[in-house]
Motif scaffolding. Structure first.
Motif, PDB file in Angstrom:
ATOM      1  N   TRP A 330       0.804  -1.220   0.000  1.00 51.16           N
ATOM      2  CA  TRP A 330       0.000   0.000   0.000  1.00 51.16           C
ATOM      3  C   TRP A 330       0.836   1.268   0.000  1.00 51.16           C
ATOM      4  O   TRP A 330       0.403   2.295  -0.531  1.00 51.16           O
ATOM      5  CB  TRP A 330      -0.940   0.024   1.212  1.00 51.16           C
ATOM      6  CG  TRP A 330      -0.255  -0.128   2.536  1.00 51.16           C
ATOM      7  CD1 TRP A 330      -0.019  -1.293   3.202  1.00 51.16           C
ATOM      8  CD2 TRP A 330       0.295   0.922   3.358  1.00 51.16           C
ATOM      9  NE1 TRP A 330       0.649  -1.044   4.387  1.00 51.16           N
ATOM     10  CE2 TRP A 330       0.837   0.303   4.514  1.00 51.16           C
ATOM     11  CE3 TRP A 330       0.370   2.304   3.234  1.00 51.16           C
ATOM     12  CZ2 TRP A 330       1.454   1.020   5.530  1.00 51.16           C
ATOM     13  CZ3 TRP A 330       0.989   3.018   4.250  1.00 51.16           C
ATOM     14  CH2 TRP A 330       1.506   2.386   5.376  1.00 51.16           C
ATOM     15  N   SER A 334       0.416   4.267  -2.726  1.00 51.72           N
ATOM     16  CA  SER A 334       0.098   5.660  -2.419  1.00 51.72           C
ATOM     17  C   SER A 334       0.975   6.613  -3.213  1.00 51.72           C
ATOM     18  O   SER A 334       0.499   7.637  -3.729  1.00 51.72           O
ATOM     19  CB  SER A 334       0.282   5.905  -0.924  1.00 51.72           C
ATOM     20  OG  SER A 334       0.087   7.268  -0.595  1.00 51.72           O
ATOM     21  N   LYS A 358      -5.104  -1.911   4.815  1.00 52.38           N
ATOM     22  CA  LYS A 358      -4.673  -0.606   4.278  1.00 52.38           C
ATOM     23  C   LYS A 358      -4.645  -0.625   2.755  1.00 52.38           C
ATOM     24  O   LYS A 358      -4.988   0.366   2.106  1.00 52.38           O
ATOM     25  CB  LYS A 358      -3.299  -0.238   4.832  1.00 52.38           C
ATOM     26  CG  LYS A 358      -3.343   0.421   6.194  1.00 52.38           C
ATOM     27  CD  LYS A 358      -2.120   1.313   6.398  1.00 52.38           C
ATOM     28  CE  LYS A 358      -2.281   2.199   7.609  1.00 52.38           C
ATOM     29  NZ  LYS A 358      -1.184   3.172   7.739  1.00 52.38           N
ATOM     30  N   ALA A 359      -4.197  -1.736   2.179  1.00 51.37           N
ATOM     31  CA  ALA A 359      -4.164  -1.849   0.718  1.00 51.37           C
ATOM     32  C   ALA A 359      -5.573  -1.676   0.145  1.00 51.37           C
ATOM     33  O   ALA A 359      -5.769  -0.975  -0.854  1.00 51.37           O
ATOM     34  CB  ALA A 359      -3.565  -3.186   0.306  1.00 51.37           C
ATOM     35  N   TYR A 362      -6.585   2.036   0.443  1.00 49.17           N
ATOM     36  CA  TYR A 362      -5.921   2.923  -0.503  1.00 49.17           C
ATOM     37  C   TYR A 362      -6.400   2.686  -1.940  1.00 49.17           C
ATOM     38  O   TYR A 362      -6.553   3.630  -2.710  1.00 49.17           O
ATOM     39  CB  TYR A 362      -4.404   2.724  -0.439  1.00 49.17           C
ATOM     40  CG  TYR A 362      -3.703   3.519   0.631  1.00 49.17           C
ATOM     41  CD1 TYR A 362      -2.800   4.532   0.320  1.00 49.17           C
ATOM     42  CD2 TYR A 362      -3.936   3.263   1.980  1.00 49.17           C
ATOM     43  CE1 TYR A 362      -2.159   5.258   1.314  1.00 49.17           C
ATOM     44  CE2 TYR A 362      -3.306   3.985   2.978  1.00 49.17           C
ATOM     45  CZ  TYR A 362      -2.416   4.972   2.640  1.00 49.17           C
ATOM     46  OH  TYR A 362      -1.784   5.691   3.621  1.00 49.17           O
TER      47      TYR A 362
END
Length: 450
Positions: A330, A334, A358-359, A362
């Motif tokens: 991730w 970003s 989180k991946a 995002y």
């Protein structure tokens, strides 16, 4: 008393969001999981950036080849960089039968006499872990004899994969180093960087910004780190986990023992670097520091946006597939989004549950999270119409077969993509890859072929 960590406790971590119900463990060992790097590899990778310490593998000579020099982790240490020398006890059949403790003790004596390290990390491997060598007793005796820390690291490969090895390394440092020395002085803005390994010098991309703000890095675990500094880490005002959530156990226990709060940040790309700097300032709780941080962010973002203008046209409408490991699933995504590149898929095979979450956050619901990129990435490239593959060197051949651009972003890379300036380096590399005609030509049939 044994310093062996309790593996079950490290797998079920209360500070992990997905572990709060205690029903799902972090990267529990599964058959074949260590083929992508075992616990010993993870422990070595976590601790090797301490250049003023000797790293001694208590095991067969072959075990030292797993992680030694696999990552470029530069140091500003003025003395001899001991990570450039591989140390191993090279246990044999005789040591298996009669025990390897005497050989281990002699090896530590030799290292201390000839290399004068600030500490010696002793890594247990599968063989002595099975035969029962008491490396705790040997390290305790040698610590008393030589007056420097000899730290046992119980990370035999069979206990699990890399992420678990990193946690075990954190446990060893927490038990044997942190809190054993007082700093010469403290400031209201002392922080520890946890999980920052300074790969390709990425720490140096943003540390000067912290210093400009008056934030002192008291210690790092472990990029460009010093043994003397990590021993004083208990006096910091804040722990900052840099991407790698595998070390959340370490920060949680430091909060319990020393009252040090912790936050998690990433310094890949413009958006996350700005958010990380501001999060640190806000966690330290000083109004003037927060105001100065906002001004610094505004200055750096304005400069960077101006420098990125020539790249915007090149990246317009481009799609990328990302096949890397851990937090990079991730964090690099970003950075790509900051450049205007759509990330349509990323690999989460070596990621923690926190990294996977989180991946998804995002990349959105439509993006593909690849759990087996070796078999999935070629198909994903076809399905998404991707123009660019970012991965390790082994994936170059997939890019060639699919005739799309390729950029190496794995740990073996030679360039730093961290911080504001690192995003410019990444942009230049991606532009060169996209404009390189070799990917269009290399798989084309020869003119005389029908």
């Amino acid at each position: 008393m044994s310093s062996k960590p309790k593996i079950k406790e490290l797998l079920v971590e209360s500070a992990c969001e997905h572990n709060k119900d205690k029903k799902k463990s972090c990267n529990a060992p599964t058959p074949g999981a260590t083929t992508g790097g075992c616990a010993l590899d993870g422990a070595q990778i976590a601790l090797f950036p301490f250049a003023d310490a000797a790293h001694l593998i208590h095991g067969p000579m072959s075990c030292i080849g797993g992680a030694w020099e696999t990552r470029l982790t530069p140091t500003s240490w003025a003395g001899r960089d001991l990570t450039q020398t591989g140390f191993a006890t090279d246990i044999t059949n005789n040591d298996v039968v009669f025990g390897g403790e005497r050989k281990l003790a002699a090896a530590i004596d030799h290292i201390v006499s000839n290399y004068a390290p600030e500490a010696v990390f002793v890594y247990s491997t599968c063989v002595p872990a099975l035969t029962g060598d008491d490396i705790d007793a040997v390290c305790k005796h040698r610590t008393e004899k030589h007056g420097i820390p000899c730290v046992p690291v119980h990370a035999p490969g069979f206990v699990g994969a890399k992420n678990l090895g990193s946690r075990i390394a954190g446990e060893a440092v927490l038990q044997h180093l942190i809190g054993t020395k007082e700093p010469e002085y403290t400031t209201p803005f002392d922080i520890n960087l946890i999980g920052e390994h300074n790969n390709t010098g990425e720490l140096w991309r943003y540390r000067h910004l912290l210093e400009e703000l008056g934030i002192r890095v008291l210690s790092t675990f472990s990029g460009d780190g010093r043994i003397a500094e990590i021993r004083t880490a208990h006096r910091a005002r804040l722990n900052v986990i840099v991407c790698a959530k595998s070390l959340v156990s370490m920060t949680r226990k430091m909060q319990e023992r020393y009252g040090i709060p912790w936050i998690s940040c990433s310094f890949y790309g413009m958006t996350d670097t700005s958010a990380g700097l501001l999060a640190i300032a806000e966690a330290l709780g000083d109004a003037d520091l927060i105001e100065r941080t906002r001004a610094l962010i505004a200055r750096e973002e304005a400069r960077l946006k101006q420098q990125l203008i020539p790249y915007r046209e090149v990246f317009a409408g481009k799609k990328a597939v990302l096949n890397t490991g851990g937090n990079k699933a991730w964090s690099i995504a970003s950075a790509l989004q900051d450049l205007g590149i759509e990330v349509v898929a990323t690999s989460v095979r070596k990621s923690t549950e926190e990294d996977k979450a989180k991946a998804r956050q995002y990349l959105g619901e439509k993006a593909i999270l690849m759990t087996n990129p070796a078999t999935q990435q070629a198909k994903v490239i076809d399905e998404t119409g991707a123009h660019l593959l970012l991965a390790g060197g082994r994936s170059l051949y997939t890019a060639i077969k699919k005739r799309i651009a390729f950029t190496d972003v794995n740990q073996e890379k030679k360039k730093s993509y961290g911080g504001y300036d690192g995003l410019l380096v990444l942009a230049e590399d991606l532009k060169n890859s996209l404009q390189n005609p070799v990917f269009e030509l290399v798989d084309r049939k020869a003119p005389w072929q029908k």
